[in-house]
Design a protein around this motif. Structure first.
Motif, PDB file in Angstrom:
ATOM      1  N   ALA A 361       0.960  -1.129  -0.140  1.00 27.20           N
ATOM      2  CA  ALA A 361       0.120   0.033   0.066  1.00 27.20           C
ATOM      3  C   ALA A 361       0.929   1.371   0.003  1.00 27.20           C
ATOM      4  CB  ALA A 361      -1.008   0.058   1.288  1.00 27.20           C
ATOM      5  N   SER A 362       0.595   2.196  -0.899  1.00 28.43           N
ATOM      6  CA  SER A 362       1.241   3.336  -0.845  1.00 28.43           C
ATOM      7  C   SER A 362       0.373   4.746  -0.950  1.00 28.43           C
ATOM      8  CB  SER A 362       2.070   3.734  -2.092  1.00 28.43           C
ATOM      9  OG  SER A 362       1.243   3.494  -3.426  1.00 28.43           O
ATOM     10  N   ASN A 363       1.022   5.842  -0.460  1.00 29.57           N
ATOM     11  CA  ASN A 363       0.191   7.025  -0.163  1.00 29.57           C
ATOM     12  C   ASN A 363       0.741   8.301  -0.587  1.00 29.57           C
ATOM     13  OD1 ASN A 363      -2.365   7.843   1.209  1.00 29.57           O
ATOM     14  ND2 ASN A 363      -1.040   9.192   2.148  1.00 29.57           N
ATOM     15  N   ILE A 364      -0.101   8.984  -1.212  1.00 29.79           N
ATOM     16  CA  ILE A 364       0.240  10.525  -1.634  1.00 29.79           C
ATOM     17  C   ILE A 364      -0.183  11.472  -0.603  1.00 29.79           C
ATOM     18  CG2 ILE A 364       0.300  12.149  -3.308  1.00 29.79           C
ATOM     19  CD1 ILE A 364       0.204   9.990  -5.585  1.00 29.79           C
ATOM     20  N   ILE A 370      -4.111  10.415  -1.617  1.00 34.99           N
ATOM     21  CA  ILE A 370      -4.356   9.191  -2.477  1.00 34.99           C
ATOM     22  C   ILE A 370      -3.720   8.195  -2.126  1.00 34.99           C
ATOM     23  CG2 ILE A 370      -4.160   8.452  -4.794  1.00 34.99           C
ATOM     24  CD1 ILE A 370      -3.981  11.107  -5.665  1.00 34.99           C
ATOM     25  N   ALA A 371      -4.521   7.127  -1.780  1.00 32.96           N
ATOM     26  CA  ALA A 371      -4.129   5.463  -1.263  1.00 32.96           C
ATOM     27  C   ALA A 371      -4.235   4.696  -2.202  1.00 32.96           C
ATOM     28  CB  ALA A 371      -4.421   5.386   0.201  1.00 32.96           C
ATOM     29  N   ARG A 430      -6.881  11.530   4.900  1.00 34.05           N
ATOM     30  CA  ARG A 430      -6.566  10.369   5.850  1.00 34.05           C
ATOM     31  C   ARG A 430      -6.698   9.130   5.108  1.00 34.05           C
ATOM     32  NH1 ARG A 430      -4.922  14.299   8.008  1.00 34.05           N
ATOM     33  NH2 ARG A 430      -5.006  14.732  10.189  1.00 34.05           N
ATOM     34  N   ALA A 431      -6.594   9.108   3.570  1.00 32.94           N
ATOM     35  CA  ALA A 431      -6.670   8.009   2.933  1.00 32.94           C
ATOM     36  C   ALA A 431      -5.640   6.901   3.488  1.00 32.94           C
ATOM     37  CB  ALA A 431      -6.408   8.372   1.387  1.00 32.94           C
ATOM     38  N   SER A 432      -4.528   7.234   3.986  1.00 37.42           N
ATOM     39  CA  SER A 432      -3.272   6.690   4.255  1.00 37.42           C
ATOM     40  C   SER A 432      -3.924   5.634   5.482  1.00 37.42           C
ATOM     41  CB  SER A 432      -2.423   7.385   4.840  1.00 37.42           C
ATOM     42  OG  SER A 432      -2.620   8.492   5.559  1.00 37.42           O
TER      43      SER A 432
END
Length: 476
Positions: A361-364, A370-371, A430-432
């Protein structure tokens, strides 16, 4: 009778970032004799000049946005003027205080990590390290690297990270032409920040500094910002950027950046110029692998200088492993940490689960975030993966309405026929934090029906995930 006792395995770690730190901790936990060589400080650039300070700055920018947008929720801030009439106060940004706080947090995190290593029994050498063959590390220590410390090892973990890519036509001066490492020296919010590069780093800092009150121009060589991300997600972010007053120059390539007086001039490929007070050049990173003895030790490198590794972080030399941004894996702190642990577990014969990059999983950290995890919509549309796509706008989520969230969505990808969750995208505040249920579903091959059977809190933003899964129900 003569007894022979097995010698402790000796592990040498080159670089103390997330990958090196985790490798050293794992080695100590398994009883190895561990030596870590780090030139700047434990935590590396991820802690000292990259992830920790940048995300702290972004958190401050988010707080500023929350205050500014609270009027939409019925909260109004007023002060009494000299006449006794109310006037709305301005939000004041003290960038010097912000940067002092975030660099202090970074140093504290570094010291905490150093203390953890010492408690675990890891020997720490401060200096410039390099390989001398496959089983020896040399550290240049002392003032000006005048002293040398040699360490014999059985296993080496190289975790030297990466540095900002420097363009010959946009050389940073640390004052007006900047890399992301230079931003924390600013005393005041730039009046007009030009950001060259619309990838993750460029988009994050453009978002943060616009929220802090800077005029921002984002120069993107592609049709859309964040060209490597989900198209719908990038579209939302670009819409938010422009709505918030940011200027986005798409299909525009920066030819050069020059300092002119107290400002900068960016010349584009078509001859146009953009003038600003500061310029952030965010055009990628290069691995710190040059001149440290890798090629001489037989380690295979790519043309870009990255270390080739397999799924257990092993290089072409059996006793040498590599983790983090210097390797051919994903440039994420979480991946570096996992690689560091995996490398040591493998080297010491412990149980190993090879790293599966598809499940990362990655996040911007833009506003909104954006996750992503798993297969992408583009790969499904190109036939690389077989899947169904469902997108649920957050505008239908009750918690989003309560919080005044207008932008964002949850998107799920499920295997055609079986309904197994193979990926997803979340665009939200807080999509992360929200992406973990989808990451767990991808990791453990859960179906959309199994995901939907989990009880989400009502009302909650995470309820959008189970709602989307429920909409993808597979008829038995």
């Amino acid at each position: 009778m003569v007894y022979e006792f097995e010698r402790k395995q000796r592990i040498g770690v080159l670089g103390g970032g997330p990958g090196g730190y985790e490798a050293a901790i794992a080695g100590a936990q398994l009883g190895a004799e561990v030596t870590l060589i780090e030139r700047a400080g434990v935590g590396g650039s991820a802690v000292l000049t990259d992830v920790v300070p940048s995300k702290t700055l972004i958190a401050t920018a988010e707080a500023t946005t929350s205050i500014d947008e609270s009027t939409d929720l019925g909260v109004q801030f007023f002060a009494r003027g000299e006449t006794g009439r109310p006037s709305r106060p301005e939000i004041a940004i003290n960038l010097a205080a912000i940067n002092k706080r975030l660099t202090g947090l970074a140093r504290q995190q570094s010291e905490d990590m150093r203390a953890n290593l010492r408690r675990a029994g890891v020997r720490i050498i401060t200096g410039e390290g390099r390989l001398e063959g496959s089983n020896r590390l040399v550290a240049a220590t002392g003032k000006g690297g005048s002293d040398f410390d040699e360490v014999e090892v059985d296993t080496v973990v190289v975790a030297v990270g990466a540095s900002p890519r420097i363009l010959p036509t946009a050389v940073p001066d640390g004052e007006r032409i900047l890399t992301w490492k230079d931003l924390y020296e600013l005393e005041e919010v730039p009046s007009h920040l030009i950001v060259v590069g619309s990838g993750v780093t460029g988009a994050e800092f453009a978002s943060a500094y616009r929220a802090l009150g800077a005029e921002v121009t984002l120069i993107s060589s592609r049709d859309q910002v964040l060209p490597g991300e989900d198209g719908d997600a990038a579209g939302v972010i670009e819409d938010v950027f422009t709505r918030n007053g940011m200027t986005v120059l798409s299909r525009s390539r920066a030819q050069s950046v020059e300092r002119v007086g107290d400002g900068v001039v960016v010349t584009l490929g078509d001859g146009r110029t953009v003038e600003g007070s500061h310029c952030l050049v965010a055009v990628g990173a290069v691995p710190n692998t040059a001149g440290i003895g890798l090629a001489e030790a037989g380690v295979q490198l790519t043309d870009s200088g990255h270390i080739r590794v397999n799924r257990v972080a092993r290089t072409s030399v059996p006793s040498i492993y590599a983790a983090g941004d210097c390797s051919t894996s994903l440039p994420l702190a979480s991946v570096a940490s996992m690689q560091g642990r995996t490398a040591v577990f493998h080297a010491m014969g412990d149980a190993v689960t090879p790293v599966e990059l598809r499940n990362v999983a990655s996040n911007i950290f833009t506003q909104p975030e954006i996750a992503t995890v798993g297969w992408s919509q583009k790969q499904i549309e190109e036939g690389i993966a077989q899947g169904e796509i469902y997108k649920l706008p957050l505008s239908s989520n009750p918690r989003a309405k309560m919080q005044g969230v207008k932008d964002g969505f949850v998107k799920l990808f499920a295997r055609t026929g079986s309904g197994t969750v193979i990926g997803g995208v979340i665009v939200a505040p807080r999509a992360s934090e929200l992406v973990l249920p989808i990451a767990l579903a991808v990791e453990h091959r859960l179906t959309v029906d199994q995901l939907a059977r989990a009880f989400s809190v009502y009302p909650s933003m995470s309820g959008a995930i189970t709602d989307a899964a429920r909409a993808m129900h597979i008829v038995q």
